[in-house]
Motif scaffolding. Sequence first.
Motif, PDB file in Angstrom:
ATOM      1  N   GLY A 123       0.801  -1.212   0.000  1.00  0.00           N
ATOM      2  CA  GLY A 123       0.000   0.000   0.000  1.00  0.00           C
ATOM      3  C   GLY A 123       0.830   1.257   0.000  1.00  0.00           C
ATOM      4  N   ASP A 124       0.166   2.364  -0.261  1.00  0.00           N
ATOM      5  CA  ASP A 124       0.857   3.644  -0.327  1.00  0.00           C
ATOM      6  C   ASP A 124       0.447   4.600   0.789  1.00  0.00           C
ATOM      7  OD1 ASP A 124      -1.732   4.069  -1.353  1.00  0.00           O
ATOM      8  OD2 ASP A 124      -1.046   5.744  -2.593  1.00  0.00           O
ATOM      9  N   ARG A 125      -0.273   4.079   1.770  1.00  0.00           N
ATOM     10  CA  ARG A 125      -0.714   4.914   2.892  1.00  0.00           C
ATOM     11  C   ARG A 125      -0.504   4.151   4.193  1.00  0.00           C
ATOM     12  NH1 ARG A 125      -6.388   5.632   2.165  1.00  0.00           N
ATOM     13  NH2 ARG A 125      -6.292   7.001   3.955  1.00  0.00           N
ATOM     14  N   ASP A 126      -0.442   4.897   5.273  1.00  0.00           N
ATOM     15  CA  ASP A 126      -0.223   4.274   6.575  1.00  0.00           C
ATOM     16  C   ASP A 126      -1.318   3.272   6.918  1.00  0.00           C
ATOM     17  OD1 ASP A 126      -2.109   6.321   6.833  1.00  0.00           O
ATOM     18  OD2 ASP A 126      -1.378   6.994   8.776  1.00  0.00           O
ATOM     19  N   VAL A 127      -2.571   3.545   6.515  1.00  0.00           N
ATOM     20  CA  VAL A 127      -3.654   2.613   6.854  1.00  0.00           C
ATOM     21  C   VAL A 127      -3.454   1.246   6.205  1.00  0.00           C
ATOM     22  CG1 VAL A 127      -5.356   4.418   7.326  1.00  0.00           C
ATOM     23  CG2 VAL A 127      -5.186   3.471   5.004  1.00  0.00           C
ATOM     24  N   ASP A 128      -2.812   1.216   5.025  1.00  0.00           N
ATOM     25  CA  ASP A 128      -2.528  -0.058   4.357  1.00  0.00           C
ATOM     26  C   ASP A 128      -1.522  -0.873   5.158  1.00  0.00           C
ATOM     27  OD1 ASP A 128      -4.127   0.710   2.071  1.00  0.00           O
ATOM     28  OD2 ASP A 128      -2.432   1.920   1.390  1.00  0.00           O
ATOM     29  N   ILE A 129      -0.476  -0.205   5.603  1.00  0.00           N
ATOM     30  CA  ILE A 129       0.572  -0.889   6.375  1.00  0.00           C
ATOM     31  C   ILE A 129       0.008  -1.356   7.714  1.00  0.00           C
ATOM     32  CG2 ILE A 129       2.870  -0.658   7.386  1.00  0.00           C
ATOM     33  CD1 ILE A 129       2.616  -0.579   4.181  1.00  0.00           C
ATOM     34  N   GLU A 130      -0.789  -0.514   8.356  1.00  0.00           N
ATOM     35  CA  GLU A 130      -1.399  -0.893   9.627  1.00  0.00           C
ATOM     36  C   GLU A 130      -2.325  -2.097   9.453  1.00  0.00           C
ATOM     37  OE1 GLU A 130      -3.247   2.653  11.181  1.00  0.00           O
ATOM     38  OE2 GLU A 130      -1.354   3.749  11.104  1.00  0.00           O
ATOM     39  N   ALA A 131      -3.089  -2.134   8.369  1.00  0.00           N
ATOM     40  CA  ALA A 131      -3.980  -3.270   8.111  1.00  0.00           C
ATOM     41  C   ALA A 131      -3.176  -4.539   7.862  1.00  0.00           C
ATOM     42  CB  ALA A 131      -4.899  -2.975   6.929  1.00  0.00           C
ATOM     43  N   GLY A 132      -2.099  -4.424   7.112  1.00  0.00           N
ATOM     44  CA  GLY A 132      -1.245  -5.588   6.865  1.00  0.00           C
ATOM     45  C   GLY A 132      -0.644  -6.131   8.143  1.00  0.00           C
ATOM     46  N   ARG A 133      -0.147  -5.240   8.976  1.00  0.00           N
ATOM     47  CA  ARG A 133       0.415  -5.664  10.269  1.00  0.00           C
ATOM     48  C   ARG A 133      -0.651  -6.367  11.108  1.00  0.00           C
ATOM     49  NH1 ARG A 133       5.365  -5.376  10.267  1.00  0.00           N
ATOM     50  NH2 ARG A 133       6.551  -3.515   9.818  1.00  0.00           N
ATOM     51  N   ALA A 134      -1.847  -5.763  11.172  1.00  0.00           N
ATOM     52  CA  ALA A 134      -2.930  -6.340  11.975  1.00  0.00           C
ATOM     53  C   ALA A 134      -3.372  -7.699  11.435  1.00  0.00           C
ATOM     54  CB  ALA A 134      -4.122  -5.386  12.030  1.00  0.00           C
ATOM     55  N   ALA A 135      -3.214  -7.917  10.125  1.00  0.00           N
ATOM     56  CA  ALA A 135      -3.576  -9.201   9.520  1.00  0.00           C
ATOM     57  C   ALA A 135      -2.459 -10.232   9.646  1.00  0.00           C
ATOM     58  CB  ALA A 135      -3.933  -9.008   8.040  1.00  0.00           C
ATOM     59  N   GLY A 136      -1.285  -9.796  10.093  1.00  0.00           N
ATOM     60  CA  GLY A 136      -0.180 -10.726  10.307  1.00  0.00           C
ATOM     61  C   GLY A 136       0.613 -11.070   9.071  1.00  0.00           C
ATOM     62  N   VAL A 137       0.616 -10.167   8.067  1.00  0.00           N
ATOM     63  CA  VAL A 137       1.400 -10.395   6.852  1.00  0.00           C
ATOM     64  C   VAL A 137       2.525  -9.368   6.780  1.00  0.00           C
ATOM     65  CG1 VAL A 137      -0.573 -11.402   5.634  1.00  0.00           C
ATOM     66  CG2 VAL A 137      -0.094  -8.948   5.381  1.00  0.00           C
ATOM     67  N   ARG A 138       3.507  -9.638   5.935  1.00  0.00           N
ATOM     68  CA  ARG A 138       4.587  -8.668   5.723  1.00  0.00           C
ATOM     69  C   ARG A 138       4.036  -7.475   4.947  1.00  0.00           C
ATOM     70  NH1 ARG A 138       9.110 -12.668   3.532  1.00  0.00           N
ATOM     71  NH2 ARG A 138       7.270 -13.848   2.969  1.00  0.00           N
ATOM     72  N   THR A 139       4.695  -6.331   5.103  1.00  0.00           N
ATOM     73  CA  THR A 139       4.165  -5.109   4.513  1.00  0.00           C
ATOM     74  C   THR A 139       5.166  -4.432   3.588  1.00  0.00           C
ATOM     75  OG1 THR A 139       4.867  -3.847   6.453  1.00  0.00           O
ATOM     76  CG2 THR A 139       2.600  -4.691   6.449  1.00  0.00           C
ATOM     77  N   ILE A 140       4.618  -3.860   2.519  1.00  0.00           N
ATOM     78  CA  ILE A 140       5.419  -3.131   1.534  1.00  0.00           C
ATOM     79  C   ILE A 140       4.776  -1.769   1.339  1.00  0.00           C
ATOM     80  CG2 ILE A 140       6.217  -3.030  -0.856  1.00  0.00           C
ATOM     81  CD1 ILE A 140       6.040  -6.135  -0.866  1.00  0.00           C
ATOM     82  N   PHE A 141       5.557  -0.726   1.576  1.00  0.00           N
ATOM     83  CA  PHE A 141       5.087   0.638   1.351  1.00  0.00           C
ATOM     84  C   PHE A 141       5.529   1.076  -0.039  1.00  0.00           C
ATOM     85  CE2 PHE A 141       5.409   5.242   1.484  1.00  0.00           C
ATOM     86  CZ  PHE A 141       4.202   5.600   2.065  1.00  0.00           C
ATOM     87  N   ILE A 142       4.599   1.617  -0.813  1.00  0.00           N
ATOM     88  CA  ILE A 142       4.898   2.138  -2.143  1.00  0.00           C
ATOM     89  C   ILE A 142       4.985   3.655  -2.049  1.00  0.00           C
ATOM     90  CG2 ILE A 142       4.075   2.375  -4.521  1.00  0.00           C
ATOM     91  CD1 ILE A 142       5.017  -0.492  -3.750  1.00  0.00           C
ATOM     92  N   GLY A 143       6.137   4.191  -2.387  1.00  0.00           N
ATOM     93  CA  GLY A 143       6.364   5.629  -2.335  1.00  0.00           C
ATOM     94  C   GLY A 143       7.834   5.912  -2.124  1.00  0.00           C
ATOM     95  N   GLU A 144       8.141   7.182  -1.991  1.00  0.00           N
ATOM     96  CA  GLU A 144       9.543   7.566  -1.791  1.00  0.00           C
ATOM     97  C   GLU A 144      10.062   7.088  -0.447  1.00  0.00           C
ATOM     98  OE1 GLU A 144      11.555   8.841  -4.132  1.00  0.00           O
ATOM     99  OE2 GLU A 144       9.805   8.496  -5.403  1.00  0.00           O
ATOM    100  N   ARG A 145       9.254   7.302   0.583  1.00  0.00           N
ATOM    101  CA  ARG A 145       9.637   6.819   1.905  1.00  0.00           C
ATOM    102  C   ARG A 145       8.371   6.729   2.751  1.00  0.00           C
ATOM    103  NH1 ARG A 145       9.687  11.043   5.464  1.00  0.00           N
ATOM    104  NH2 ARG A 145       9.800  13.100   4.523  1.00  0.00           N
ATOM    105  N   ALA A 146       8.386   5.809   3.660  1.00  0.00           N
ATOM    106  CA  ALA A 146       7.228   5.624   4.532  1.00  0.00           C
ATOM    107  C   ALA A 146       7.122   6.800   5.501  1.00  0.00           C
ATOM    108  CB  ALA A 146       7.367   4.321   5.310  1.00  0.00           C
ATOM    109  N   LEU A 147       5.910   7.061   5.951  1.00  0.00           N
ATOM    110  CA  LEU A 147       5.711   8.087   6.964  1.00  0.00           C
ATOM    111  C   LEU A 147       6.470   7.690   8.220  1.00  0.00           C
ATOM    112  CD1 LEU A 147       1.880   8.574   6.408  1.00  0.00           C
ATOM    113  CD2 LEU A 147       3.744   9.971   5.502  1.00  0.00           C
TER     114      LEU A 147
END
Length: 182
Positions: A123-147
């Motif tokens: 995902g490209d937003r913090d809510v995507d990464i938070e949802a991935g973490r809560a689901a127990g999967v690895r996370t990938i942020f799309i963008g220049e740098r994560a918040l």
Amino acid sequence: MNAFFLDRDGVINESGNVNRVADLVLLPGVPEAVRTLNDFGYEAFVVTNQGGVGLGYMRKRDLDKIHRHMSDQIEEGGGKLREIRACIHKPSQGCRCRKPKPGMQLELIERYDIDRSASFMVGDRDVDIEAGRAAGVRTIFIGERALSHVKPDYVFPSLHDAVTELQASGLLQASDSRSGDV
């Protein structure tokens, strides 16, 4: 089964208001990236917040047309989306499916018997990464740098770059069997 959960806007298509089929513009390399994931035995799912339906900016049938068009474009490039899930509730409705809550991912994990340890949320937003973490999967942020308050496992400029780099580094694990039946 191994899976990639993909946010839509900013990962698959250009960000912005996508309220009509004509508004959907795929980002470069997306169909090829999905095809590569499929070739490695990963199922690709879209999990997207689309509160515009609940707010009345578009109708559910229009959203379905947009998603059919997106899926068709990806298939033309050789990739296949297994399923598209959209939270169409109003942002303030408090549902369990709207990211950052992991409801969409958890339902798909249960339905398809997905191996969390071998799966990713992109995902490209913090809510995507938070949802991935809560689901127990690895996370990938799309963008220049994560918040600063978001700590994804990986950061890449695009889905295509993410898949290319994960493949080159050996982090994409080829699945023993492609699960076409469910």
